[in-house]
Design an enzyme around this catalytic site. Structure first.
Site, mmCIF file in Angstrom:
data_model
loop_
_atom_site.group_PDB
_atom_site.id
_atom_site.type_symbol
_atom_site.label_atom_id
_atom_site.label_comp_id
_atom_site.label_asym_id
_atom_site.label_seq_id
_atom_site.Cartn_x
_atom_site.Cartn_y
_atom_site.Cartn_z
ATOM 1 N N LYS A 8 9.765 18.646 46.760
ATOM 2 C CA LYS A 8 8.422 18.559 46.455
ATOM 3 C C LYS A 8 8.067 19.165 47.412
ATOM 4 O O LYS A 8 7.376 17.951 48.461
ATOM 5 C CB LYS A 8 7.456 17.896 45.893
ATOM 6 N N HIS B 10 -34.995 19.146 48.562
ATOM 7 C CA HIS B 10 -33.930 20.557 48.111
ATOM 8 C C HIS B 10 -34.917 21.660 48.379
ATOM 9 O O HIS B 10 -36.200 21.147 48.270
ATOM 10 C CB HIS B 10 -34.323 20.296 46.343
ATOM 11 N N ASP C 148 -24.102 29.348 44.874
ATOM 12 C CA ASP C 148 -23.189 28.153 44.252
ATOM 13 C C ASP C 148 -21.435 27.755 43.779
ATOM 14 O O ASP C 148 -22.190 28.275 42.652
ATOM 15 C CB ASP C 148 -24.445 27.281 43.489
ATOM 16 N N ASP D 186 -19.474 26.337 42.064
ATOM 17 C CA ASP D 186 -18.880 24.889 40.817
ATOM 18 C C ASP D 186 -18.271 24.909 39.965
ATOM 19 O O ASP D 186 -17.980 25.834 39.399
ATOM 20 C CB ASP D 186 -20.467 25.258 39.771
#
Length: 669
Positions: free
Chosen positions: A90, A488, A506, A508
Site C-alpha cells: 500500500k 463575516h 466556496d 464545499d
C-alpha cells in the site's frame, strides 16, 4: 510468487516491495535492464479473456479497497476464501490514472482532475511507452533515501515544482491499443502490464508494482516491521469495478491516528517526561484514550515537556479518566496533536501498545514578512482588553474561554483589520458557550458597543434595515470583547455598497471527499480562473472546505456580479464534471465538490479572513499562499492558539489583494 511462511519475501525479492531497488543499491548506479521493452504492436491485449474492442474512455473512476482486519488468502476462518489473492504494498501518494492516447498524455487524479502539467517530467515518460493507446492505474509518489514513499515529500515536490522527483507505480492496465481490459481477470491484466513495462530501469520514473500470491500475512508482517503503509489485496480473477469493492481489500500496518495531547506524567526514572495522556473529541467533548510512553527520545521528551508545561494553566481533564490516572496526570489545554501508532483499542476505546510518532505538524506560513508591518492594534489596545465572564468556556469543559477569543482577535488584528475595515459585517455570537445557542447577528442589537458603526440600507424585499460595519480598531476590539466568535463580511465597502469588489467561490466537499481532494480541486480552479485573466486568492474555510476569493474592479452591480459568478462556476464545473457540481442539495454532491457562488449576492456574506469558526478548538479561516495550501494536512490545526504564533514570523498572503482587481470576463450563460 506463492506465499510460504518459511521464505523471507524481502530477502528473495527485495526489489519488488517499494522502490524497485535493494537498500544497498540506493546510492549505486542504475542496474542494466534485465529485459528489453516490447516492440510496438507485439502485445496482444485482444487475447485476454473478457477483453472488448472499444475506444478509450475519457475517464475511469478508480476502484477502491475495503478495509479489513487481516489480509485474505490465509488459513484462518475469515481469511480462507478458497480464492487466489494478489497482495501488493500500500503506497503513500496520489492515486492517478495515466491516459496515453496517440502520444498525448493526461494524468487524472482520483477526484477526476487533470494534473498533467503539475507532474513535472512524468508525462514524458508515458509518451515514450511503445503503445498507441493505454490507460494505466497507479500511484504517484516521492521516495525517501531508503526507497520508501513519503507523502510529505510528495507535497513538497508539488509545491516547489515536481521536475524529475516523481515516480509512478503502476498496478493495473485498463485499456491497451483499442481494447477495454476491465472485464479481463486482474492476474491477466497485470501480466500484460508487466510485459508493457519490461525493461524499465530500476530508477525509472515508471515502475511496475509487483505482488505476492496466496497468503498475504508474511508480506503484511514484514511491511509492518519496515514501517510501511500496509497491504492491498486483490482477488486474482476479479474484473475492474469502479468505486469501493470487496474484491480489493486493504490492511493498514498497525493503526495510526491523530490524538489530542490532554496531559502528561513525569518520573525521576525518566528524568522528566514519562508518558503522554491521549484524548480525542467525540461530539464536541474531549474523551480520554490512554497513555503513550514510548517513541520519543530524550531530546524530543525534553522539547515536549517544555511545550506542555506552558499549557497547564486553566486546563481541565477530559471525560472518562480513570481515578488512578487522575492523580498522576498533569492536564494541559488540548492544543497539540500527536500521531500515534497502536495495535488496537480496548472495549472502552483506549489505545493499546501506543507509540508516539511525532507531533502533527501544523506547517509553516511562508509568505515573506514586509520590512515595515503596519501596526493597527497598539500595545495600549492590548492592555485594555476586558471581557465579561472571561473564564466561561465555549464548546465543552475543555474548550477555549471568552478571554482566549478576545486575546486571539487582538493578536491577529494587524492582519485581519485591513480585510474588514469599512465592509459591512455580520457576526456569530455564542453568549452561553453552548453550540446550540450560537446565532447569526446581521443587524444592530441592544447593548451593542457604541464604537461599532451602524448604517441603513434597503434589503432585497424593499425593507429599510440597519447593518453593522467595523470602521477602526476600537470597534473591532469591542466586538471581540463582546462575545463575538465569527466575523463575516460582504464583498463590498459600506461607502460603495452597490459596487462589489470581490467574488467568493466556496468549495464545499460532499460525502466521501477527502481534504487532499479538495486541495486538488482548488488548484484546478485556480488554473481556470487565471486562464480568464483573474487573480485568485485562497484561504481555508475553517471547516472541511476552501474559499477562493477573486478581487474585481467595481464596474458591475450585484446582479451582474452574481450572474458572472454563476457563469464562471458553470464553466469551471464543466471542466471536470465528475468532480464539481453547481447544484445545491446534499444528494447532488456525493463524491463531488459543490462550487457555491451564491455568496456573491447582495447582503450575502462569507467568513472574513482570519475569522475564527464556532467549532471545536476554534479553527480559523486562514489566508494562505497557494504553495502553503498544498503542505497543509489538517486545516483545523490553524486555530486560535497556533495562528498568532505562526503570523509572528509570516506576512499576510492577502496583503496585495486590493491591487489585484481585474475586470470580469464576458461569458455567455
Amino acid at each position: 510468487l506463492a506465499a510460504d511462511a518459511k521464505r523471507d519475501i524481502l530477502s528473495e525479492r527485495p526489489e519488488s516491495v517499494k522502490s524497485g531497488r535493494r537498500i544497498e543499491e540506493l546510492g549505486a548506479p542504475p542496474r542494466k535492464r534485465e529485459r528489453l521493452p516490447p516492440k510496438p504492436g507485439s502485445l496482444k491485449p485482444g487475447a485476454l479473456p473478457g477483453a472488448v474492442k472499444a475506444a478509450p474512455p475519457s475517464r475511469i473512476e478508480p476502484q477502491l479497497a475495503t478495509q479489513v482486519p487481516n489480509p485474505p488468502g490465509g488459513e484462518g476462518p475469515a481469511e480462507k476464501t478458497g480464492e487466489l489473492w494478489l497482495h501488493e504494498i500500500k503506497f503513500d501518494g496520489y492515486r492517478t490514472m495515466a491516459h496515453v492516447i496517440d502520444g498525448e498524455v493526461r494524468m487524472i487524479t482520483r477526484g477526476g482532475i487533470d494534473w498533467t502539467k503539475r507532474y513535472g517530467d512524468l508525462p514524458q515518460a508515458f509518451s515514450r511507452l511503445p503503445v498507441a493507446q493505454a490507460i494505466i492505474d497507479g500511484e504517484i509518489m516521492v521516495l525517501d533515501d531508503r526507497g520508501i514513499s513519503r507523502f510529505a515529500l510528495l507535497q513538497d515536490a508539488l509545491a516547489e515544482g515536481a521536475g524529475s522527483k516523481l515516480h509512478f507505480y503502476a498496478f493495473d492496465l485498463l485499456h491497451l491499443d483499442g481494447w477495454d481490459l476491465r472485464k479481463a481477470p486482474l492476474i491477466k491484466r497485470k501480466a500484460l502490464l508487466a510485459e508493457l513495462l519490461a525493461g524499465q530501469a530500476a530508477n525509472a520514473a515508471i515502475q511496475y508494482s509487483d505482488h505476492v500470491e496466496g497468503d498475504g500475512q508474511g508480506l503484511y508482517d514484514q511491511v509492518s516491521e519496515l514501517g510501511l503503509e500496509g497491504v492491498v489485496s486483490k482477488r486474482a480473477d476479479a474484473i475492474y469495478m469502479s468505486g469501493r469493492t470487496k474484491s480489493w481489500t486493504k490492511v493498514k500496518a498497525q493503526k495510526t491516528d491523530d490524538f489530542v495531547i490532554a496531559g502528561y506524567t513525569v518520573s525521576d526514572r525518566a528524568e522528566g517526561l514519562a508518558a503522554l495522556g491521549m484524548a480525542e473529541f467525540e461530539n464536541g467533548e474531549l474523551h480520554y484514550r490512554g497513555k503513550v510512553g514510548t517513541g520519543f527520545d530524550r531530546d524530543m521528551a525534553t522539547e515536549l515537556l517544555a511545550r506542555l508545561e506552558r499549557l497547564t494553566a486553566g486546563a481541565s481533564p477530559p471525560e472518562g479518566v480513570p481515578r488512578e490516572i487522575m492523580r498522576e496526570m498533569h492536564w494541559v489545554k488540548p492544543l497539540l496533536s500527536a500521531r500515534v501508532r497502536y495495535s488496537n483499542r480496548t472495549a472502552d476505546n483506549a489505545i493499546r501498545h501506543g507509540v508516539f510518532r511525532g507531533l502533527r505538524d501544523v506547517g509553516g506560513l511562508t509568505t515573506p514578512v514586509p520590512v515595515k508591518r503596519k501596526r493597527l492594534i497598539a500595545e495600549s489596545d492590548l492592555a485594555t482588553i476586558w471581557v465579561t465572564n472571561p473564564e466561561r468556556r465555549l464548546f465543552g469543559k475543555t474548550g477555549p474561554t471568552k478571554l482566549d477569543i478576545a486575546v486571539y482577535y487582538a493578536l491577529v488584528g494587524d492582519f485581519m483589520l485591513p480585510h474588514i475595515i469599512g465592509r459591512p459585517v455580520s457576526l456569530v455570537r455564542c453568549p452561553t458557550g453552548k453550540p446550540q445557542d450560537c446565532f447569526f447577528q446581521r443587524h444592530a442589537f441592544t447593548g451593542m458597543p457604541p464604537s461599532v458603526a451602524v448604517f441603513e440600507s434597503v434589503n432585497s424585499e424593499g425593507e429599510t434595515k440597519t447593518y453593522l460595519s467595523v470602521e477602526d480598531a476600537k470597534g473591532y476590539l469591542a466586538l471581540a470583547q463582546f462575545g463575538v466568535v465569527e466575523f463575516h463580511t460582504w464583498g463590498t465597502h459600506r461607502t460603495k455598497l452597490d459596487r462589489p469588489d470581490q467574488i467568493v467561490f466556496d468549495l464545499d466537499p460532499g460525502e466521501g471527499i477527502s481534504w487532499r481532494e479538495v486541495v486538488e480541486a482548488a488548484v484546478h480552479i485556480k488554473g481556470g480562473l487565471e486562464s480568464l485573466g483573474l487573480v485568485p486568492f485562497v484561504k481555508t474555510s475553517g471547516g472541511k472546505g476552501i474559499h477562493i476569493t477573486v478581487p474585481v474592479t467595481r464596474k458591475q452591480n450585484w446582479k451582474k456580479l452574481h450572474q458572472a459568478s454563476s457563469a464562471i462556476s458553470t464553466l469551471l464545473a464543466a471542466s471536470a464534471p465528475d468532480t464539481f457540481t453547481t447544484t445545491m442539495g446534499k444528494e447532488n454532491r456525493k463524491k463531488r465538490i459543490f462550487i457555491d457562488f451564491h455568496r456573491n449576492a447582495r447582503g450575502h456574506t462569507s467568513a472574513a479572513p482570519y475569522s475564527l469558526r464556532a467549532r471545536t478548538n476554534l479553527p480559523a479561516s486562514t489566508p494562505v499562499s497557494w504553495t502553503d495550501l498544498e503542505t497543509i494536512d489538517a486545516p483545523e490545526d490553524l486555530n486560535y492558539v497556533s495562528l498568532p504564533g505562526l503570523l509572528e514570523t509570516s506576512g499576510d498572503p492577502w496583503a496585495e489583494i486590493d491591487e489585484a482587481g481585474r475586470d470580469l470576463p464576458a461569458l455567455e450563460r
